[in-house]
Motif scaffolding. Structure first.
Motif, PDB file in Angstrom:
ATOM      1  N   GLY A  28       0.682  -1.585  -0.184  1.00  0.00           N
ATOM      2  CA  GLY A  28       0.156   0.081   0.155  1.00  0.00           C
ATOM      3  C   GLY A  28       0.676   1.025  -0.321  1.00  0.00           C
ATOM      4  N   ASP A  29       0.494   2.427  -0.533  1.00  0.00           N
ATOM      5  CA  ASP A  29       0.695   3.497  -0.388  1.00  0.00           C
ATOM      6  C   ASP A  29       1.566   3.540  -1.223  1.00  0.00           C
ATOM      7  OD1 ASP A  29      -0.950   4.655   1.342  1.00  0.00           O
ATOM      8  OD2 ASP A  29       0.098   4.566   3.483  1.00  0.00           O
ATOM      9  N   GLY A  30       1.634   3.049  -2.034  1.00  0.00           N
ATOM     10  CA  GLY A  30       2.736   3.703  -3.519  1.00  0.00           C
ATOM     11  C   GLY A  30       2.510   4.793  -3.906  1.00  0.00           C
ATOM     12  N   PRO A  31       2.326   5.023  -5.603  1.00  0.00           N
ATOM     13  CA  PRO A  31       2.812   6.482  -6.829  1.00  0.00           C
ATOM     14  C   PRO A  31       0.981   6.102  -6.529  1.00  0.00           C
ATOM     15  CG  PRO A  31       3.551   4.656  -7.670  1.00  0.00           C
ATOM     16  CD  PRO A  31       4.069   4.678  -5.884  1.00  0.00           C
ATOM     17  N   PHE A  32       0.198   4.892  -6.999  1.00  0.00           N
ATOM     18  CA  PHE A  32      -1.256   5.109  -7.432  1.00  0.00           C
ATOM     19  C   PHE A  32      -2.130   5.154  -6.516  1.00  0.00           C
ATOM     20  CE2 PHE A  32       0.966   2.004 -10.884  1.00  0.00           C
ATOM     21  CZ  PHE A  32       0.326   2.599 -11.497  1.00  0.00           C
ATOM     22  N   THR A  33      -1.623   4.834  -5.093  1.00  0.00           N
ATOM     23  CA  THR A  33      -2.530   5.113  -3.466  1.00  0.00           C
ATOM     24  C   THR A  33      -2.831   6.629  -3.633  1.00  0.00           C
ATOM     25  OG1 THR A  33      -1.717   2.833  -2.823  1.00  0.00           O
ATOM     26  CG2 THR A  33      -3.565   4.976  -1.226  1.00  0.00           C
ATOM     27  N   LEU A  50      -7.932   9.281   2.263  1.00  0.00           N
ATOM     28  CA  LEU A  50      -7.279   8.215   2.565  1.00  0.00           C
ATOM     29  C   LEU A  50      -7.407   6.448   2.233  1.00  0.00           C
ATOM     30  CD1 LEU A  50      -5.667   8.059   6.370  1.00  0.00           C
ATOM     31  CD2 LEU A  50      -4.849   8.699   4.322  1.00  0.00           C
ATOM     32  N   LEU A  51      -7.015   6.131   1.309  1.00  0.00           N
ATOM     33  CA  LEU A  51      -8.401   4.710   0.602  1.00  0.00           C
ATOM     34  C   LEU A  51      -8.087   4.096   1.051  1.00  0.00           C
ATOM     35  CD1 LEU A  51      -8.471   4.926  -2.059  1.00  0.00           C
ATOM     36  CD2 LEU A  51      -6.906   2.661  -3.099  1.00  0.00           C
ATOM     37  N   THR A  52      -8.808   2.578   1.207  1.00  0.00           N
ATOM     38  CA  THR A  52      -9.212   2.204   2.519  1.00  0.00           C
ATOM     39  C   THR A  52      -9.056   0.570   2.139  1.00  0.00           C
ATOM     40  OG1 THR A  52     -11.224   2.609   3.076  1.00  0.00           O
ATOM     41  CG2 THR A  52      -9.490   2.840   4.278  1.00  0.00           C
ATOM     42  N   LYS A 181     -20.261  -0.824  -7.941  1.00  0.00           N
ATOM     43  CA  LYS A 181     -20.372   0.791  -7.209  1.00  0.00           C
ATOM     44  C   LYS A 181     -20.122   1.387  -8.665  1.00  0.00           C
ATOM     45  CE  LYS A 181     -21.610   1.132  -3.208  1.00  0.00           C
ATOM     46  NZ  LYS A 181     -21.515  -0.334  -2.937  1.00  0.00           N
ATOM     47  N   ASN A 182     -19.999   2.934  -8.232  1.00  0.00           N
ATOM     48  CA  ASN A 182     -19.748   3.197  -9.928  1.00  0.00           C
ATOM     49  C   ASN A 182     -18.484   2.946 -10.279  1.00  0.00           C
ATOM     50  OD1 ASN A 182     -22.304   4.182  -9.271  1.00  0.00           O
ATOM     51  ND2 ASN A 182     -22.102   5.991 -10.491  1.00  0.00           N
ATOM     52  N   PHE A 183     -17.532   2.937  -9.338  1.00  0.00           N
ATOM     53  CA  PHE A 183     -16.301   3.047  -9.460  1.00  0.00           C
ATOM     54  C   PHE A 183     -15.542   2.180  -8.895  1.00  0.00           C
ATOM     55  CE2 PHE A 183     -17.407   7.672  -9.466  1.00  0.00           C
ATOM     56  CZ  PHE A 183     -16.762   7.798 -11.746  1.00  0.00           C
ATOM     57  N   THR A 184     -14.448   0.953  -9.681  1.00  0.00           N
ATOM     58  CA  THR A 184     -14.759  -0.219  -8.459  1.00  0.00           C
ATOM     59  C   THR A 184     -12.930  -0.592  -8.963  1.00  0.00           C
ATOM     60  OG1 THR A 184     -15.506  -2.542  -8.241  1.00  0.00           O
ATOM     61  CG2 THR A 184     -14.981  -1.460 -10.559  1.00  0.00           C
ATOM     62  N   CYS A 185     -12.726  -1.099  -8.199  1.00  0.00           N
ATOM     63  CA  CYS A 185     -10.732  -2.325  -7.762  1.00  0.00           C
ATOM     64  C   CYS A 185     -11.864  -3.693  -7.238  1.00  0.00           C
ATOM     65  CB  CYS A 185     -10.590  -2.026  -7.255  1.00  0.00           C
ATOM     66  SG  CYS A 185     -10.534  -0.929  -5.449  1.00  0.00           S
ATOM     67  N   GLY A 186     -13.067  -3.721  -7.479  1.00  0.00           N
ATOM     68  CA  GLY A 186     -13.131  -5.273  -6.908  1.00  0.00           C
ATOM     69  C   GLY A 186     -14.466  -5.005  -5.591  1.00  0.00           C
ATOM     70  N   GLU A 236      -0.892  -1.168  -4.254  1.00  0.00           N
ATOM     71  CA  GLU A 236      -0.694  -0.849  -5.187  1.00  0.00           C
ATOM     72  C   GLU A 236      -1.617  -1.911  -6.893  1.00  0.00           C
ATOM     73  OE1 GLU A 236       1.360   2.559  -6.263  1.00  0.00           O
ATOM     74  OE2 GLU A 236      -0.359   1.785  -4.895  1.00  0.00           O
ATOM     75  N   ILE A 237      -2.636  -2.716  -6.229  1.00  0.00           N
ATOM     76  CA  ILE A 237      -2.083  -3.176  -6.868  1.00  0.00           C
ATOM     77  C   ILE A 237      -3.946  -2.792  -7.463  1.00  0.00           C
ATOM     78  CG2 ILE A 237      -2.983  -5.124  -8.262  1.00  0.00           C
ATOM     79  CD1 ILE A 237      -0.749  -7.055  -7.288  1.00  0.00           C
ATOM     80  N   LEU A 238      -4.594  -3.128  -6.268  1.00  0.00           N
ATOM     81  CA  LEU A 238      -5.899  -2.304  -6.216  1.00  0.00           C
ATOM     82  C   LEU A 238      -6.258  -1.084  -6.910  1.00  0.00           C
ATOM     83  CD1 LEU A 238      -7.246  -4.722  -3.587  1.00  0.00           C
ATOM     84  CD2 LEU A 238      -8.006  -4.614  -5.858  1.00  0.00           C
ATOM     85  N   ALA A 239      -5.375  -0.020  -6.112  1.00  0.00           N
ATOM     86  CA  ALA A 239      -5.328   1.484  -6.363  1.00  0.00           C
ATOM     87  C   ALA A 239      -4.477   1.498  -7.760  1.00  0.00           C
ATOM     88  CB  ALA A 239      -4.224   2.135  -5.106  1.00  0.00           C
ATOM     89  N   ALA A 240      -3.891   0.591  -8.311  1.00  0.00           N
ATOM     90  CA  ALA A 240      -4.009   0.720 -10.112  1.00  0.00           C
ATOM     91  C   ALA A 240      -4.825   1.016 -10.625  1.00  0.00           C
ATOM     92  CB  ALA A 240      -2.223  -0.482 -10.545  1.00  0.00           C
ATOM     93  N   PHE A 241      -5.589  -0.273 -10.656  1.00  0.00           N
ATOM     94  CA  PHE A 241      -7.668  -0.690 -11.154  1.00  0.00           C
ATOM     95  C   PHE A 241      -8.102   0.692 -11.058  1.00  0.00           C
ATOM     96  CE2 PHE A 241     -10.875  -1.958 -12.123  1.00  0.00           C
ATOM     97  CZ  PHE A 241     -10.769  -2.935 -12.757  1.00  0.00           C
ATOM     98  N   LEU A 242      -8.035   1.238  -9.674  1.00  0.00           N
ATOM     99  CA  LEU A 242      -9.230   1.739  -9.408  1.00  0.00           C
ATOM    100  C   LEU A 242      -8.563   3.976 -10.042  1.00  0.00           C
ATOM    101  CD1 LEU A 242     -11.578   2.979  -7.581  1.00  0.00           C
ATOM    102  CD2 LEU A 242     -10.358   3.228  -5.933  1.00  0.00           C
ATOM    103  N   LEU A 243      -7.633   3.963 -10.164  1.00  0.00           N
ATOM    104  CA  LEU A 243      -6.608   4.819 -10.602  1.00  0.00           C
ATOM    105  C   LEU A 243      -7.182   4.560 -12.299  1.00  0.00           C
ATOM    106  CD1 LEU A 243      -5.692   7.667 -10.629  1.00  0.00           C
ATOM    107  CD2 LEU A 243      -3.633   6.546 -11.310  1.00  0.00           C
ATOM    108  N   ALA A 244      -7.197   3.371 -13.017  1.00  0.00           N
ATOM    109  CA  ALA A 244      -7.726   4.013 -14.223  1.00  0.00           C
ATOM    110  C   ALA A 244      -9.084   4.034 -14.200  1.00  0.00           C
ATOM    111  CB  ALA A 244      -7.500   2.391 -14.937  1.00  0.00           C
TER     112      ALA A 244
END
Length: 372
Positions: A28-33, A50-52, A181-186, A236-244
């Protein structure tokens, strides 16, 4: 079968996940987060986002930040997902269930004052379907009575009340990025912090009770355990998906509004003829096209409607079972009286709504409804 919900790729999800792997930073808490946090701060006005790992954990963080203790009371609607109550029950707090309005299905602000006692330590509102609660009255009550206000904004990202973003009214607010939800990372969520007094404590709670965030800012030479907390960081994998997903927000929201508006326009006369209530959106609210629901006349009609739609190859689904009437709800808050919630729960059905729902499939849904 036309599903009720279908998560869709916005564009760069797989590329960003690959980039996270190439960076060799998947915790967690990398550049995508950080990019996701900045997006939320920009679009909600939060002092800190803060992403959770999910919205449930964001709600649990609010309970820890408010330092709730056994016997403390938290006012909330009964018509909500179980996480809204569980987050506080885990700390030994008692959920105090309040009924909802029959129009917006949000907590009835006229009933809040009567639910307040000397043990009340928080007020939680839920913006159902992303349609804002009556925040002028609610913020006034909370301020006058000195009660912290929390917004469960799981449905409401990009919703507004009198031009102001939902999630910006309470000291704390929470978001959900579950696949529905409208925006998701699973599975994902976020804590929005509007009261800056909670920023540093929230960082500590989210990082297992340590001052790790201060260490990475160079404020301490090593980090250590300083308070109670848990592990609420998504990878970061989830945050990467969510950023897209966030980068595709304009298109996703435009498509959802197009679908929502078509339902509203083409079902209006049918609903009036059949005694069915469509979503009520007050003039001072802007919704994010999260849910399009129907309120059928009674439980029998709702049961027949769902069966009718399933026979037509369409998945239409009900929603919350009232928390006050559940086994756990009766145990924690016996005697709660929420007749509007009970009526709505028996009658509500949600229609398929996702950004990739095709015109042809929506036509099938609408035609099936008109045949009922």
């Amino acid at each position: 079968m036309i599903p009720f919900n279908k998560a869709a790729l916005a564009g760069n999800e797989l590329a960003y996940i690959a980039q996270a792997l190439e960076n060799m930073h998947v915790a967690g808490d990398g550049p995508f987060t950080r990019a996701c946090n900045e997006f939320l701060e920009k679009h909600t006005g939060a002092a800190r986002a803060l992403l959770t790992t999910n919205c449930t954990h964001a709600l649990e963080m609010t309970a820890l930040l408010l330092r709730l203790e056994p016997g403390d009371e938290v006012i909330m609607p009964s018509f909500t997902f179980v996480s809204t109550a569980n987050a506080y029950a885990l700390r030994g707090a008692v959920p105090v269930f309040v009924d909802i309005r029959p129009d917006t299905l949000n907590i009835d602000e006229r009933l809040i004052e009567a639910a307040i006692t000397p043990r009340t330590k928080a007020l939680v509102v839920v913006h159902y379907a992303g349609i804002g609660c009556e925040m002028d009255a609610i913020t006034g009550i909370a301020a006058r009575r000195g009660i912290p206000l929390i917004e469960d904004n799981a449905h409401g990202l990009f919703g507004r009340y009198r031009g102001r973003p939902l999630g910006s009214f309470g000291q704390l607010a929470t978001q959900s990025f579950h696949e529905t939800k409208n925006f998701t990372c699973g599975e994902g969520g976020a804590l929005l912090i509007n009261d800056t007094r909670y920023v540093e404590p929230a960082e500590i709670v989210r990082e297992k009770g340590t001052n790790r965030a201060r260490f990475f800012r160079g404020l301490v030479d090593k980090y250590t355990w300083v308070d109670t907390g848990s592990s609420y960081l998504p990878s970061e994998i989830l945050a990467a998906f969510l950023l897209a997903q966030f980068e595709g927000a304009e298109h996703i929201q435009a498509e959802r509004h197009r679908i929502w508006n078509r339902y509203a326009g083409e079902l209006e006369s049918w609903a009036a003829e059949k005694g069915v209530q469509l979503p009520a959106v007050p003039a001072h609210c802007e919704h994010p096209a999260h849910i399009f629901y129907l309120l059928l006349p009674d439980l029998d009609a709702r049961t027949r409607f769902i069966a009718h739609m399933r026979e037509a190859g369409i998945d239409a689904v009900f929603h919350y079972v009232p928390l006050h009437a559940s086994e756990m709800g009766r145990r924690l808050s016996p005697g709660a009286h929420c007749p509007v919630t009970e009526s709505v729960s028996d009658r509500l059905v949600r229609l398929p709504l996702f950004s990739t729902l095709s015109d042809a499939d929506q036509t099938r849904v609408i035609q099936a409804i008109h045949r009922f």
